[in-house]
Design an enzyme around this catalytic site. Sequence first.
Site, PDB file in Angstrom:
ATOM      1  N   ARG A 230       0.019  73.858  98.769  1.00  0.00           N
ATOM      2  CA  ARG A 230       1.291  73.809  98.070  1.00  0.00           C
ATOM      3  C   ARG A 230       1.223  74.789  96.901  1.00  0.00           C
ATOM      4  NH1 ARG A 230       3.155  72.045 101.977  1.00  0.00           N
ATOM      5  NH2 ARG A 230       4.303  70.080 102.308  1.00  0.00           N
ATOM      6  N   GLU A 259       8.921  79.013  95.232  1.00  0.00           N
ATOM      7  CA  GLU A 259       9.580  79.121  96.532  1.00  0.00           C
ATOM      8  C   GLU A 259      10.866  78.277  96.589  1.00  0.00           C
ATOM      9  OE1 GLU A 259       7.585  76.453  99.829  1.00  0.00           O
ATOM     10  OE2 GLU A 259       6.002  77.600  98.835  1.00  0.00           O
ATOM     11  N   HIS A 277       5.808  80.827 103.558  1.00  0.00           N
ATOM     12  CA  HIS A 277       5.554  79.426 103.900  1.00  0.00           C
ATOM     13  C   HIS A 277       5.722  79.199 105.404  1.00  0.00           C
ATOM     14  CE1 HIS A 277       5.661  75.056 102.159  1.00  0.00           C
ATOM     15  NE2 HIS A 277       4.949  75.134 103.279  1.00  0.00           N
TER      16      HIS A 277
END
Length: 310
Positions: A230, A259, A277
Site C-alpha cells: 500500500r 493514488e 496499481h
Amino acid sequence: MLTLLLLIPIAAEHKPLLLERFRVIDAPDPATRAAAIATRADEIDLVLTNGTVGFKADEIAALPRLRLLAALGVGHENLDLAAARARGVAVCNGAGTNDDCVADHALALLLASVRALPQQGAALRAGIWRDALPLFPHFNRRRLGIIGLGAIGQKIARRAAAFGMVIGYHNRQPRADAGEAVYFDSVARLAAWADDLVVATPGGAATRHIVNAEVLTALGSGGHVVNVARGSCVDTAALAAALRDGRIAGAALDVYESEPRPPAELVGLDNVILTPHVAGWSPQSIEASVMNFVANVEALARGEPLPTPL
C-alpha cells in the site's frame, strides 16, 4: 436474485460473471455511490469494493438488507469491519486470488530497477552504447529483505530464491515455515542487512511509513525499494529525498500515497519506476477474484462458512 452494489470497475470480459448472477448497481465514483445508497438502500443485499475504496460505518448502517460486504482483493484496510460485524453483516476478501500475479510483478519491478532497464533503454535511444554506461548488478547472492512474509511475501521469496538471492524478512513474529530466510525483528535491521527491500505487508495504521528515512539510510546507496503493498507503507517525501541525494539507488512502486494521482515528488526522477496499481491485475487473477466473491455469496446463501472470511 440478489442486488449487488458494485463500487469498483470490473473489466468488460469479467462483468458478465456478475451480471448473470446479480442485479448490479454500478457506483464507481463518490457521487453515484452516494446516490445509490440514498435512493436504493432497501434493495441492496451485497457490496463489492476493495481495500482502497472501502465502505464506511454510516454506509453499512444505511443498508437494512445488507448481508455481505466484500473486498475483491486481499486488502481491506478501509472497510469498517467492526461496524459490519456489529450489524451481523458477513465480510470477506479475495485472499489468494492474485498472489502469483503480485509476486510476478514485484520481481519484474525489482529486476527492472536493479538492472536499470528503463534507463538503459533510454540511453540506447539517445545513441549511447553499453561502453559508456555503468555496470549494473545481477541478482545472484544479492540480499533481498521482504517486509511482510505472508502469502504474497512467501511467493516473492521463492521467486527471488530461484534467482539465487539470499532472503531476509521482517514480520510481526518469526514464521516456522520461512525455510532458510533470516528473520529480523525490526525493519531498520533488515534494511541494514539487505541490498534491496520489497514491501509486501498489509496497509493500515500499524504499517504507515514503515519504510521511512531511517530505513532508507540503513539500506544504503546501492539499495532498491519495491512497493507492491500500500502507498501508505512508504514515506514518499523521505523516499524522494533519498533518491535525489543518492542515499539509495532506485525505487519501483506500484502503489503510492497520492493514488490515483501520480506521486508528484517522484515523477521527475529517472531512478524511479512507476506502475498504476496493477500488480494484482491479470486476466487470470481478476476472473479468480470475481469467482471467489461468487463462491462467498453462494456459501452464505447455503448457510455455510465463507471460503475467505475476514
